[in-house]
Write an enzyme that holds these catalytic residues in place. Structure first.
Site, PDB file in Angstrom:
ATOM      1  N   SER A 171      49.276  56.824  59.303  1.00 22.51           N
ATOM      2  CA  SER A 171      47.889  57.662  59.386  1.00 22.51           C
ATOM      3  C   SER A 171      47.449  58.386  58.161  1.00 22.51           C
ATOM      4  O   SER A 171      46.511  58.619  58.087  1.00 22.51           O
ATOM      5  CB  SER A 171      47.957  58.337  60.812  1.00 22.51           C
ATOM      6  N   HIS A 228      45.536  52.413  64.095  1.00 19.54           N
ATOM      7  CA  HIS A 228      44.615  52.105  62.966  1.00 19.54           C
ATOM      8  C   HIS A 228      44.503  50.674  62.640  1.00 19.54           C
ATOM      9  O   HIS A 228      43.613  50.482  61.758  1.00 19.54           O
ATOM     10  CB  HIS A 228      45.010  52.932  61.808  1.00 19.54           C
ATOM     11  N   LYS A 270      39.554  55.142  68.204  1.00 24.45           N
ATOM     12  CA  LYS A 270      39.357  54.821  66.652  1.00 24.45           C
ATOM     13  C   LYS A 270      38.393  53.531  66.489  1.00 24.45           C
ATOM     14  O   LYS A 270      37.058  53.758  66.792  1.00 24.45           O
ATOM     15  CB  LYS A 270      40.781  54.626  66.189  1.00 24.45           C
TER      16      LYS A 270
END
Ligand SMILES: *Cc1c(COP(=O)(O)O)cnc(C)c1O
Length: 387
Positions: free
Chosen positions: A181, A209, A241
């Site tokens: 991250s 992610h 996200k």
């Protein structure tokens, strides 16, 4: 006074210039953020596909709330598991290619459900040094349960193999972020999987992610590397996200998921997310599945940024993902650069130690499909001017 110690510690944080402040946004998450009466271009969110402000998803959430109510009323195992939750789980299983999935209110809770539930006394956990804080906390819980916990240097497969060879534990877990991250780099998932096979270990992958962004149809990092939905893999993905809403899932074999459902404390002892969130996520999944154009524009913006910043005094780390860290080095310099960008209407947060290693303070630039080519050009131009 009970508060004396806290006051002293807060003063220490302040003296070290490490006090954190929240910015209040007066606008929805998007390419622009209205903050303190001004509009800044937002390079600070994890909304990689620009779905947080998507109207269809918001509509699905509103419709879901009107049909299913505001709250779920209980935990999943009591009476809070409503039809939209069940449907979402099935859609996630189909999408990720695993037999079964379980949804959670947050990625933090999802990670806390996996490692400490699968590893206790006599078991061993091997974790990458740069894993996300939620995986670190999960590891600490496993340790408190009696597991032997070891951390290997970032992406160092030789070091990991040495630890696996030396471990007497019959039950082993390898735990890693898929996309790190703060660096945006990928774990060598095929090598991790090969080690898991060779040493008969579980492979726990956090794809916070990569989900929605990488791989065919945005299926994530495992799909990016063409890895199979092996029963030894547990895939965690977050839904706040790229998916633009909230929540997380763990996908895996029928038996592994059943075990987490029976024994995962952070699954069992918390109220199920509002059903409307599941309704929104079903819509988001559909958009992600057909989101080739969104991913293509995200990749084009990333390439534009990398080309544009090549040769600058600060270097971007070698990242293929939406996380593009610009290494400044010195803490004060990173903070000053972030502040200078802010002055000029650009929001890219400075990240300092201890979040990242000493001497590698950086701007964490997050690119989104919501950004236009002109937005990226403006960021490049301003950084060049400030260099
Ligand atoms: C954000 C993040 C999480 C936590 O997910 P939330 O849904 O925000 O709780 C877990 N792991 C990684 C790598 C993350 O970046």
């Amino acid at each position: 006074m009970t508060e004396n110690r806290l006051t002293a510690e807060l003063a220490e944080i302040k003296a070290a210039s490490l006090t954190r402040r929240r910015h209040v946004l007066e606008s929805p998450c998007g390419r622009l953020a209205a903050v303190d009466g001004k509009n800044v271009l937002n390079f600070a969110s994890n909304d990689y596909l620009g779905l947080a402000g998507n109207r269809e998803i918001a509509q699905a959430m509103a419709d879901g709330a009107l049909q299913w109510g505001a709250g779920s009323g209980a935990s999943h195992l009591v009476s809070g598991h409503l039809a939209p939750h069940e449907q979402l789980e099935q859609e996630i299983a189909t999408f990720t290619g695993f037999p079964r999935a379980l949804t959670f209110s947050t990625g933090y809770l999802a990670n806390l459900a996996v490692t400490p539930t699968l590893a206790g006394r006599g078991d061993a956990v091997f974790a990458d040094k740069l894993n996300h804080a939620s995986l670190i906390d999960a590891m600490q819980l496993a340790k408190a349960n009696g597991a032997d916990v070891q951390r290997y240097p970032h992406n160092d497969m030789a070091a990991l193999e040495k630890m696996l060879v030396a471990s007497p534990a019959a039950n082993k877990l390898i735990v890693s972020d898929a996309v790190f991250s703060m660096d945006g780099d990928l774990a060598p998932l095929p090598l991790l999987f090969a080690l898991a096979e060779r040493y008969d270990a579980w492979l726990v992958i956090d794809d916070a992610h990569g989900f929605g962004v990488l791989g065919p149809h945005g299926r994530g990092s495992l799909a990016h590397f063409n890895l199979p939905a092996s029963p030894r893999i547990l895939l965690m993905g977050t839904l706040g996200k790229a998916a633009g809403v909230s929540g997380a899932f763990v996908a895996g074999s029928e038996i592994a998921i059943e075990y987490l459902l029976q024994k995962g404390r952070s699954y069992i002892f918390t109220t199920a997310a509002p059903p409307a969130v599941a309704c929104a996520l079903s819509k988001s999944l559909e958009i992600i599945r057909h989101g080739g154009a969104l991913r293509a524009s995200l990749m084009a913006r990333i390439a534009q940024l990398r080309d544009g910043l090549a040769g600058l005094q600060w270097a971007l780390l070698p990242s293929l993902t939406a996380i593009q860290p610009l290494i400044v080095g010195d803490n004060e310099a990173a903070v000053a650069l972030s502040a200078a960008l802010w002055e000029r209407g650009l929001w890219a947060p400075a990240i300092r130690p201890p979040t990242v290693p000493k001497g590698t303070a950086r701007l964490r630039i997050s690119v989104s499909a919501a950004h236009t080519a002109a937005d990226i050009a403006q960021l490049i131009g301003t950084l060049k001017e400030l260099a």
